[in-house]
Design a protein around this motif. Structure first.
Motif, PDB file in Angstrom:
ATOM      1  N   VAL A   1       0.798  -1.306  -0.135  1.00 23.00           N
ATOM      2  CA  VAL A   1      -0.062   0.031   0.083  1.00 23.00           C
ATOM      3  C   VAL A   1       0.961   1.183   0.101  1.00 23.00           C
ATOM      4  CG1 VAL A   1      -1.864  -0.965   1.129  1.00 23.00           C
ATOM      5  CG2 VAL A   1      -0.187   0.016   2.651  1.00 23.00           C
ATOM      6  N   TYR A   2       2.174   1.065   0.402  1.00 23.27           N
ATOM      7  CA  TYR A   2       3.084   2.545   0.142  1.00 23.27           C
ATOM      8  C   TYR A   2       3.509   2.585  -1.218  1.00 23.27           C
ATOM      9  CZ  TYR A   2       3.318   1.585   5.329  1.00 23.27           C
ATOM     10  OH  TYR A   2       2.730   1.459   6.636  1.00 23.27           O
ATOM     11  N   GLY A   3       3.246   1.348  -2.020  1.00 25.05           N
ATOM     12  CA  GLY A   3       3.931   1.641  -3.210  1.00 25.05           C
ATOM     13  C   GLY A   3       5.075   0.962  -3.356  1.00 25.05           C
ATOM     14  N   ALA A   4       5.285   0.276  -4.639  1.00 28.42           N
ATOM     15  CA  ALA A   4       6.794  -0.415  -4.627  1.00 28.42           C
ATOM     16  C   ALA A   4       7.793   0.086  -4.616  1.00 28.42           C
ATOM     17  CB  ALA A   4       6.469  -0.927  -6.181  1.00 28.42           C
ATOM     18  N   ASP A   5       7.947   1.431  -4.849  1.00 29.50           N
ATOM     19  CA  ASP A   5       9.413   2.306  -4.740  1.00 29.50           C
ATOM     20  C   ASP A   5       8.891   3.558  -3.693  1.00 29.50           C
ATOM     21  OD1 ASP A   5      11.612   3.722  -4.546  1.00 29.50           O
ATOM     22  OD2 ASP A   5      11.762   3.983  -6.959  1.00 29.50           O
ATOM     23  N   VAL A   6       9.378   3.394  -2.468  1.00 26.04           N
ATOM     24  CA  VAL A   6       8.935   4.521  -1.320  1.00 26.04           C
ATOM     25  C   VAL A   6       9.976   5.492  -1.554  1.00 26.04           C
ATOM     26  CG1 VAL A   6       7.804   2.810   0.123  1.00 26.04           C
ATOM     27  CG2 VAL A   6      10.280   3.308   0.434  1.00 26.04           C
ATOM     28  N   GLY A   7      11.184   5.141  -2.232  1.00 25.48           N
ATOM     29  CA  GLY A   7      12.258   6.362  -2.247  1.00 25.48           C
ATOM     30  C   GLY A   7      12.960   6.611  -0.916  1.00 25.48           C
ATOM     31  N   GLY A   8      12.740   5.649  -0.144  1.00 27.30           N
ATOM     32  CA  GLY A   8      13.602   5.781   1.478  1.00 27.30           C
ATOM     33  C   GLY A   8      12.873   5.187   2.198  1.00 27.30           C
TER      34      GLY A   8
ATOM     35  N   ALA B   1       9.717   4.276   5.076  1.00 25.30           N
ATOM     36  CA  ALA B   1       8.274   4.459   5.093  1.00 25.30           C
ATOM     37  C   ALA B   1       7.617   3.708   6.404  1.00 25.30           C
ATOM     38  CB  ALA B   1       7.367   4.100   3.957  1.00 25.30           C
ATOM     39  N   ASP B   2       6.631   4.488   7.053  1.00 27.58           N
ATOM     40  CA  ASP B   2       5.950   3.796   8.458  1.00 27.58           C
ATOM     41  C   ASP B   2       4.589   4.137   8.152  1.00 27.58           C
ATOM     42  OD1 ASP B   2       5.776   6.379   9.088  1.00 27.58           O
ATOM     43  OD2 ASP B   2       7.190   6.443  10.794  1.00 27.58           O
ATOM     44  N   GLU B   3       3.768   3.804   9.348  1.00 23.38           N
ATOM     45  CA  GLU B   3       2.349   3.995   9.394  1.00 23.38           C
ATOM     46  C   GLU B   3       1.939   5.312   9.247  1.00 23.38           C
ATOM     47  OE1 GLU B   3       3.841   0.304  12.023  1.00 23.38           O
ATOM     48  OE2 GLU B   3       4.250   2.604  11.666  1.00 23.38           O
ATOM     49  N   THR B   4       2.606   6.199   9.120  1.00 26.61           N
ATOM     50  CA  THR B   4       2.241   7.687   8.834  1.00 26.61           C
ATOM     51  C   THR B   4       2.495   8.076   7.538  1.00 26.61           C
ATOM     52  OG1 THR B   4       4.526   8.580   9.154  1.00 26.61           O
ATOM     53  CG2 THR B   4       3.012   8.336  11.151  1.00 26.61           C
ATOM     54  N   ALA B   5       2.944   7.100   6.511  1.00 30.88           N
ATOM     55  CA  ALA B   5       3.209   7.427   5.271  1.00 30.88           C
ATOM     56  C   ALA B   5       1.779   7.133   4.280  1.00 30.88           C
ATOM     57  CB  ALA B   5       4.323   6.492   4.553  1.00 30.88           C
ATOM     58  N   ALA B   6       1.540   8.137   3.369  1.00 28.28           N
ATOM     59  CA  ALA B   6       0.233   8.096   2.484  1.00 28.28           C
ATOM     60  C   ALA B   6       0.260   6.776   1.947  1.00 28.28           C
ATOM     61  CB  ALA B   6       0.038   9.059   1.696  1.00 28.28           C
ATOM     62  N   MET B   7      -0.677   6.335   1.604  1.00 28.17           N
ATOM     63  CA  MET B   7      -1.041   4.872   0.889  1.00 28.17           C
ATOM     64  C   MET B   7      -0.802   5.601  -0.512  1.00 28.17           C
ATOM     65  SD  MET B   7      -3.840   2.501   2.585  1.00 28.17           S
ATOM     66  CE  MET B   7      -5.077   3.750   2.631  1.00 28.17           C
TER      67      MET B   7
ATOM     68  N   GLY C   1      21.893  -2.796  -5.793  1.00 30.98           N
ATOM     69  CA  GLY C   1      21.682  -3.816  -4.646  1.00 30.98           C
ATOM     70  C   GLY C   1      21.771  -3.116  -3.126  1.00 30.98           C
ATOM     71  N   ARG C   2      22.185  -1.975  -3.075  1.00 29.79           N
ATOM     72  CA  ARG C   2      22.063  -1.331  -1.836  1.00 29.79           C
ATOM     73  C   ARG C   2      20.823  -0.975  -1.011  1.00 29.79           C
ATOM     74  NH1 ARG C   2      26.397   1.316  -4.533  1.00 29.79           N
ATOM     75  NH2 ARG C   2      25.092   3.052  -4.856  1.00 29.79           N
ATOM     76  N   ASN C   3      19.775  -1.053  -1.885  1.00 29.44           N
ATOM     77  CA  ASN C   3      18.464  -0.870  -1.176  1.00 29.44           C
ATOM     78  C   ASN C   3      18.022  -1.534  -0.112  1.00 29.44           C
ATOM     79  OD1 ASN C   3      18.342  -2.558  -3.612  1.00 29.44           O
ATOM     80  ND2 ASN C   3      15.968  -2.757  -3.053  1.00 29.44           N
ATOM     81  N   HIS C   4      17.318  -1.218   1.065  1.00 25.99           N
ATOM     82  CA  HIS C   4      16.872  -1.961   1.910  1.00 25.99           C
ATOM     83  C   HIS C   4      15.484  -2.778   1.680  1.00 25.99           C
ATOM     84  CE1 HIS C   4      19.398   0.460   4.574  1.00 25.99           C
ATOM     85  NE2 HIS C   4      20.034  -0.447   4.896  1.00 25.99           N
ATOM     86  N   VAL C   5      15.559  -4.052   1.796  1.00 27.51           N
ATOM     87  CA  VAL C   5      14.209  -4.807   1.529  1.00 27.51           C
ATOM     88  C   VAL C   5      13.539  -5.067   2.909  1.00 27.51           C
ATOM     89  CG1 VAL C   5      14.920  -5.794  -0.709  1.00 27.51           C
ATOM     90  CG2 VAL C   5      15.572  -7.082   1.576  1.00 27.51           C
ATOM     91  N   PRO C   6      12.130  -5.134   3.150  1.00 27.51           N
ATOM     92  CA  PRO C   6      11.593  -5.078   4.307  1.00 27.51           C
ATOM     93  C   PRO C   6      11.133  -6.268   4.696  1.00 27.51           C
ATOM     94  CG  PRO C   6       9.830  -4.268   2.598  1.00 27.51           C
ATOM     95  CD  PRO C   6      11.325  -4.540   1.873  1.00 27.51           C
TER      96      PRO C   6
END
Length: 285
Positions: free
Chosen positions: A115-122, A124-130, A195-200
């Protein structure tokens, strides 16, 4: 009173059932006709045949239960939008309505970090917009589904908790993790970008624990919680660890992120133009 688990034969749902059984809870499972239920039967689970698109079967499933843990969903980034809408939006709303009418005390809706999108650009937590991505019917249906939940929480004071698991891995996963492990083992894994991006990442039993906490903690009613590991893991570290455990070389093939997105966009357009039902080999998701 039993706990109803939808999607109980699935990846996350089956682990939720395991924890409930370990805690001596009575469990009822809404199971689509034709699904294999041997494991659930051996655990003493009450099998309730049904479908998220069949309102009558949902009414039967929620009768006499205390809690509903809703794990069932139409998943994947490719397919007719109406299929996602029928299950992830209309089916969800029917299940909530019927649960409230039946006197269910707590309801947990398992959503997704998509729901945050596939690429949050940094970060994201529960306060981020969907974010709705029109090309991804799964993302679209999960966002709209959460808006349905919001309506019931605000207007009906429904005791619903939303959990958003991240990139779930663990036993019984034949989808993302199993597919990635197979590709790494066979030397076919491609790293997108540097490959330096963090994966959740989050382990499946941790997700199940979080779901049960959401179903029991009084302060969780009406809340939204992202369920991810607290350790930062990069894409490189993830695939390198898999390779180490499999005793094979780590992935070396890399494709620039923007180029991969362009290829995914082109592949989606070509498959839609040709009216091919199966998913393209690479999508934007």
């Amino acid at each position: 009173m039993p706990v109803l688990v939808t999607g109980a034969t699935g990846f996350i749902g089956s682990h939720v059932v395991d924890l409930l059984i370990e805690r001596s809870e009575s469990v009822r499972a809404l199971v689509h006709p034709g699904e294999v239920t041997d494991r659930l039967v051996s655990q003493g689970v009450d099998i309730c045949p049904g479908d998220m698109k069949d309102r009558a079967s949902l009414a039967a499933a929620v009768t006499g239960v205390e809690k509903v843990i809703h794990c069932a969903a139409r998943t994947g980034p490719w397919g007719p939008r109406e299929e996602y809408e029928a299950t992830n939006v209309h089916g969800l709303e029917d299940l909530i309505e019927l649960s409230m009418a039946a006197g269910v005390q707590r309801f947990v809706h398992v959503s997704s970090v998509i729901v945050y999108g596939a690429d949050v650009g940094g970060a994201a937590d529960e306060t981020a917009a969907m974010v709705i991505e029109p090309h991804n019917p799964y993302n679209w249906s999960k966002v709209i589904g959460e808006r349905v939940v919001e309506k019931y929480i605000k207007e009906k004071k429904a005791a619903i908790t939303v959990v958003r698991p991240g990139w779930v891995y663990g036993s019984r996963d034949g989808n993302s993790f199993g597919r990635f492990a197979s590709m790494v083992k066979n030397g076919k894994m491609v790293v997108i970008g540097p490959g330096r991006n963090h994966v959740p990442l989050v382990y499946v039993t941790d997700v199940a624990e979080g779901i049960l906490l959401a179903s029991s903690a009084q302060q969780a009613a009406g809340g939204v919680y992202t369920l991810v590991n607290d350790e930062l893991v990069t894409q490189n570290e993830f695939f390198e660890t898999i390779a180490k455990e499999l005793q094979v070389p780590a992935p070396r093939i890399r494709v620039p992120y923007r180029l991969a997105r362009l290829i995914g966009t082109s592949a989606e357009a070509a498959f839609k133009l040709a009216k091919i039902q199966q998913s393209p080999p690479l999508t934007r998701y």
